[in-house]
Design a protein around this motif. Structure first.
Motif, PDB file in Angstrom:
ATOM      1  N   SER A 255      56.251  18.446   6.702  1.00 54.27           N
ATOM      2  CA  SER A 255      55.830  17.064   6.927  1.00 54.27           C
ATOM      3  C   SER A 255      55.773  16.764   8.420  1.00 54.27           C
ATOM      4  O   SER A 255      56.478  17.380   9.222  1.00 54.27           O
ATOM      5  N   ALA A 256      54.925  15.796   8.753  1.00 55.46           N
ATOM      6  CA  ALA A 256      54.877  15.248  10.109  1.00 55.46           C
ATOM      7  C   ALA A 256      54.840  13.738   9.988  1.00 55.46           C
ATOM      8  O   ALA A 256      54.167  13.197   9.104  1.00 55.46           O
ATOM      9  N   ILE A 257      55.576  13.054  10.854  1.00 51.84           N
ATOM     10  CA  ILE A 257      55.606  11.592  10.834  1.00 51.84           C
ATOM     11  C   ILE A 257      55.437  11.059  12.248  1.00 51.84           C
ATOM     12  O   ILE A 257      55.814  11.709  13.222  1.00 51.84           O
ATOM     13  N   CYS A 258      54.855   9.878  12.331  1.00 45.25           N
ATOM     14  CA  CYS A 258      54.597   9.264  13.634  1.00 45.25           C
ATOM     15  C   CYS A 258      54.394   7.766  13.437  1.00 45.25           C
ATOM     16  O   CYS A 258      54.032   7.322  12.331  1.00 45.25           O
ATOM     17  N   ILE A 259      54.637   6.995  14.476  1.00 45.91           N
ATOM     18  CA  ILE A 259      54.401   5.550  14.439  1.00 45.91           C
ATOM     19  C   ILE A 259      53.347   5.187  15.472  1.00 45.91           C
ATOM     20  O   ILE A 259      53.390   5.642  16.623  1.00 45.91           O
TER      21      ILE A 259
ATOM     22  N   ALA B 231      64.175  20.439  11.471  1.00 42.04           N
ATOM     23  CA  ALA B 231      63.439  19.251  11.922  1.00 42.04           C
ATOM     24  C   ALA B 231      63.343  19.309  13.442  1.00 42.04           C
ATOM     25  O   ALA B 231      64.250  19.801  14.117  1.00 42.04           O
ATOM     26  N   ALA B 232      62.219  18.829  13.972  1.00 39.48           N
ATOM     27  CA  ALA B 232      61.988  18.911  15.412  1.00 39.48           C
ATOM     28  C   ALA B 232      61.205  17.698  15.903  1.00 39.48           C
ATOM     29  O   ALA B 232      60.614  16.953  15.115  1.00 39.48           O
ATOM     30  N   GLU B 233      61.221  17.516  17.201  1.00 42.26           N
ATOM     31  CA  GLU B 233      60.493  16.426  17.857  1.00 42.26           C
ATOM     32  C   GLU B 233      59.553  17.005  18.898  1.00 42.26           C
ATOM     33  O   GLU B 233      59.919  17.949  19.609  1.00 42.26           O
ATOM     34  N   HIS B 234      58.335  16.474  18.983  1.00 47.99           N
ATOM     35  CA  HIS B 234      57.434  16.886  20.044  1.00 47.99           C
ATOM     36  C   HIS B 234      56.474  15.749  20.382  1.00 47.99           C
ATOM     37  O   HIS B 234      56.236  14.863  19.566  1.00 47.99           O
ATOM     38  N   ASP B 235      55.958  15.779  21.589  1.00 50.14           N
ATOM     39  CA  ASP B 235      55.048  14.743  22.074  1.00 50.14           C
ATOM     40  C   ASP B 235      53.645  15.307  22.233  1.00 50.14           C
ATOM     41  O   ASP B 235      53.457  16.428  22.717  1.00 50.14           O
ATOM     42  N   VAL B 236      52.656  14.510  21.822  1.00 51.12           N
ATOM     43  CA  VAL B 236      51.249  14.862  21.994  1.00 51.12           C
ATOM     44  C   VAL B 236      50.518  13.627  22.490  1.00 51.12           C
ATOM     45  O   VAL B 236      50.536  12.580  21.835  1.00 51.12           O
ATOM     46  N   ASP B 237      49.900  13.732  23.660  1.00 52.17           N
ATOM     47  CA  ASP B 237      49.131  12.621  24.244  1.00 52.17           C
ATOM     48  C   ASP B 237      49.951  11.329  24.310  1.00 52.17           C
ATOM     49  O   ASP B 237      49.468  10.237  24.005  1.00 52.17           O
ATOM     50  N   GLY B 238      51.213  11.472  24.665  1.00 55.30           N
ATOM     51  CA  GLY B 238      52.058  10.304  24.844  1.00 55.30           C
ATOM     52  C   GLY B 238      52.637   9.723  23.566  1.00 55.30           C
ATOM     53  O   GLY B 238      53.320   8.693  23.605  1.00 55.30           O
ATOM     54  N   LYS B 239      52.407  10.364  22.429  1.00 51.98           N
ATOM     55  CA  LYS B 239      52.953   9.885  21.151  1.00 51.98           C
ATOM     56  C   LYS B 239      53.976  10.883  20.625  1.00 51.98           C
ATOM     57  O   LYS B 239      53.783  12.095  20.701  1.00 51.98           O
TER      58      LYS B 239
ATOM     59  N   TYR C 292      56.079  12.724  17.708  1.00 48.38           N
ATOM     60  CA  TYR C 292      55.990  13.145  16.313  1.00 48.38           C
ATOM     61  C   TYR C 292      57.292  13.835  15.921  1.00 48.38           C
ATOM     62  O   TYR C 292      57.890  14.560  16.717  1.00 48.38           O
ATOM     63  N   TYR C 293      57.718  13.596  14.683  1.00 48.18           N
ATOM     64  CA  TYR C 293      58.775  14.394  14.079  1.00 48.18           C
ATOM     65  C   TYR C 293      58.115  15.311  13.051  1.00 48.18           C
ATOM     66  O   TYR C 293      57.276  14.859  12.258  1.00 48.18           O
ATOM     67  N   THR C 294      58.494  16.569  13.049  1.00 48.84           N
ATOM     68  CA  THR C 294      58.021  17.506  12.027  1.00 48.84           C
ATOM     69  C   THR C 294      59.237  18.150  11.373  1.00 48.84           C
ATOM     70  O   THR C 294      60.264  18.374  12.030  1.00 48.84           O
ATOM     71  N   PHE C 295      59.128  18.436  10.085  1.00 45.10           N
ATOM     72  CA  PHE C 295      60.263  19.061   9.407  1.00 45.10           C
ATOM     73  C   PHE C 295      59.793  19.884   8.219  1.00 45.10           C
ATOM     74  O   PHE C 295      58.694  19.698   7.690  1.00 45.10           O
TER      75      PHE C 295
END
Length: 245
Positions: free
Chosen positions: A205-209, A177-185, A187-190
């Protein structure tokens, strides 16, 4: 850090969605055994016109008309292509894009996958021959502002896999599982595997709020086809983006 179990809205919604996800996976298993398969074939026939049916006098204007028509159709096609892709996610060769302007997300999926309707899922695209090869998008309301409010990537991934992404009867394993930012948002991907009695699904999977919603996109394939499909599936997950609406 907010415990997932301490978030009633998310906990209750996950439990509700778990039943839907279980039904969806059961449908995939049936499809894998040969049920519900569909095939579509297209046949293009060319009508040959004998050269003897036209005179040299008729041939010259005919060729000019064909060239003119061809140029016009080509221009229309180019215009249509540019217009249609402007309303979809940015795509690359071998993929189709979809942009949901109402719910605020976009992604690409492999060419040839077909959209199907699954209760509890916002969108689902799947391969009709290999039904475990699919991508689904789900959303539910949340008052959280950032995915990090729910915990670390590993904590959130483990909870999602066990409560939503795999039926309770399947044995699951989180690979990474990892965390990364795109355009200020954020995302967690795993990556994970879910083992059923007659098949094992390897998934991403990818998740974001954002927009007051918790977004989850999941894609995967049968373990036996993972090496062949993994690059395509990673492209699907990497393409997923949310935007303000």
């Amino acid at each position: 850090m907010v415990s997932l179990q301490q978030s009633p809205t998310i906990h209750q919604t996950w439990l509700l969605n778990a039943s839907t996800q279980s039904t969806f996976m059961h449908q995939q298993a049936l499809n894998r055994q040969g049920y519900f398969r569909k095939g579509v074939s297209f046949v293009i026939r060319a009508k040959q016109v004998s050269a003897a049916s036209s005179t040299p006098h008729q041939d010259k204007p005919g060729r000019r008309e064909i060239l003119t028509l061809g140029a016009t159709v080509s221009s229309w096609f180019s215009l249509f292509y540019r217009t249609s892709t402007s309303f979809a996610a940015e795509t690359k060769k071998g993929y189709l894009g979809v942009t949901d302007k109402k719910d605020g997300y976009s992604l690409v999926y492999p060419f040839g996958w077909q959209e199907v309707t699954v209760e509890g899922q916002d969108k689902v695209f799947k391969d009709v021959i290999e039904p475990l090869e699919n991508v689904s998008v789900t959303m539910f309301p949340t008052n959280k502002q950032d995915i990090r409010d729910l915990g670390s990537p590993q904590e959130v991934a483990e909870a999602l896999i066990k409560k939503v992404l795999a039926p309770p009867s399947q044995k699951t394993k989180l690979i990474e599982a990892a965390e990364h930012d795109v355009d200020g948002k954020t995302y967690y991907t795993f990556e994970f595997v879910a083992k059923a009695p007659n098949f094992t699904r390897h998934a991403l999977s990818a998740i974001c709020i954002g927009n007051g919603k918790f977004y989850t996109v999941t894609t995967g394939a049968n373990e036996r086809r993972w090496e062949k499909m993994k690059d395509k599936l990673h492209a699907v997950i990497d393409s997923f983006k949310i935007f303000n609406v």
